[in-house]
Write a protein that holds these residues in place. Structure first.
Motif, PDB file in Angstrom:
ATOM      1  N   ARG A  22      17.544  94.415 -26.704  1.00 53.41           N
ATOM      2  CA  ARG A  22      17.510  95.196 -27.946  1.00 53.41           C
ATOM      3  C   ARG A  22      17.217  94.291 -29.143  1.00 53.41           C
ATOM      4  NH1 ARG A  22      21.633  99.949 -28.928  1.00 53.41           N
ATOM      5  NH2 ARG A  22      20.067 100.162 -30.563  1.00 53.41           N
ATOM      6  N   ARG A  25      13.543  93.621 -29.135  1.00 49.50           N
ATOM      7  CA  ARG A  25      12.771  94.782 -29.580  1.00 49.50           C
ATOM      8  C   ARG A  25      12.867  94.932 -31.102  1.00 49.50           C
ATOM      9  NH1 ARG A  25      15.010  97.571 -24.917  1.00 49.50           N
ATOM     10  NH2 ARG A  25      16.481  98.673 -26.279  1.00 49.50           N
ATOM     11  N   CYS A  51       4.788 100.888 -33.491  1.00 49.53           N
ATOM     12  CA  CYS A  51       5.056 100.678 -32.066  1.00 49.53           C
ATOM     13  C   CYS A  51       3.876 100.005 -31.367  1.00 49.53           C
ATOM     14  CB  CYS A  51       5.365 102.016 -31.396  1.00 49.53           C
ATOM     15  SG  CYS A  51       6.929 102.739 -31.927  1.00 49.53           S
ATOM     16  N   LEU A  56       5.634  98.396 -28.150  1.00 50.93           N
ATOM     17  CA  LEU A  56       6.790  99.164 -27.697  1.00 50.93           C
ATOM     18  C   LEU A  56       6.484 100.655 -27.766  1.00 50.93           C
ATOM     19  CD1 LEU A  56       9.528  97.177 -29.669  1.00 50.93           C
ATOM     20  CD2 LEU A  56       9.075  97.023 -27.215  1.00 50.93           C
ATOM     21  N   GLN A  60      11.568 103.535 -27.592  1.00 49.47           N
ATOM     22  CA  GLN A  60      12.238 102.266 -27.882  1.00 49.47           C
ATOM     23  C   GLN A  60      12.433 102.076 -29.380  1.00 49.47           C
ATOM     24  OE1 GLN A  60       9.326 100.025 -25.589  1.00 49.47           O
ATOM     25  NE2 GLN A  60      10.963  99.248 -24.261  1.00 49.47           N
ATOM     26  N   GLN A  63      15.473 103.909 -30.521  1.00 51.84           N
ATOM     27  CA  GLN A  63      16.707 103.280 -30.060  1.00 51.84           C
ATOM     28  C   GLN A  63      17.190 102.219 -31.049  1.00 51.84           C
ATOM     29  OE1 GLN A  63      15.526 101.837 -26.200  1.00 51.84           O
ATOM     30  NE2 GLN A  63      16.250 103.680 -25.133  1.00 51.84           N
TER      31      GLN A  63
END
Length: 216
Positions: A22, A25, A51, A56, A60, A63
């Motif tokens: 995480r 990301r 993204c 990604l 994602q 999130q």
């Protein structure tokens, strides 16, 4: 003997913890936001474009962030946090220096961290201006923090000592004027030389904080 029980979930994938994935990301999305918001602009950058640049999926993205405003707010916090730390360090290192020298070091520290990367300057001074309420709250909070720090520059630089409220208002006024100046620099084509911006900010801050004999 019976079959041993299966191990419970560890939150690891290919040897990496969920928190690590995480964090990676989030960093990729922030890097994409810095590049896209700082070049194309906030309005021209969709979640899908962020993204794609980060490599990604939109799932994602959500999130990590509620929306684009959350990415912009995080970048604004990052830019201001780095600049604030640099200016605070410059102020500490210049302890005992003349007022004019302290002012020069403060401005140089801010410019070095923020304005020498036009993407950071654009995020701090241009793109956040038209964003949503959550971003505006971040701007107001940072305005208060910068005003307090700038007032402290005056108090420790041997400057004239106005009433605390006047010092705060003067610092708020300088911060607003500096933001407008940097907004103009970011959007100008061609941009004026950065040295001229640094010199002008130095003179502006000196005129707010310092007595005439001590400052340029």
């Amino acid at each position: 003997m019976g079959t041993p029980p299966l191990p419970g979930p560890t939150g690891r994938y290919h040897g990496r913890a969920a928190a690590e994935r995480r964090a990676e990301r989030r960093e990729r999305l922030l890097s994409a936001g810095l590049e896209l918001f700082g070049t194309l602009g906030y309005a021209a950058t969709s979640v899908e474009r962020l993204c794609a640049a980060a490599g990604l999926s939109t799932r994602q993205f959500y999130q990590e962030f509620a929306n684009r405003d959350a990415v912009l707010a995080a970048l604004y916090e990052q830019v201001n946090g780095h600049a604030f730390a640099a200016v605070s360090a410059a102020l500490d290192e210049a302890a005992g220096a003349a007022a004019a020298e302290r002012v020069r070091r403060v401005v140089r520290a801010y410019v070095t961290v923020t304005v020498t990367d036009p993407r950071r300057a654009r995020i701090a001074c241009v793109e956040c201006a038209g964003a949503g309420p959550a971003v505006q709250e971040h701007r107001r909070e940072w305005s208060r923090r910068w005003a307090a720090l700038l007032a402290a520059v005056g108090e420790t630089a041997g400057a004239r000592r106005p009433a605390p409220r006047d010092a705060h208002l003067a610092a708020v006024g300088f911060a607003g004027a500096a933001n407008a100046l940097l907004h103009e620099w970011c959007t100008a084509d061609p941009r004026p030389p950065l040295e001229s911006v640094t010199g002008l900010l130095t003179r502006m801050l000196a005129s707010v904080l310092c007595t005439a004999p001590a400052c340029p």
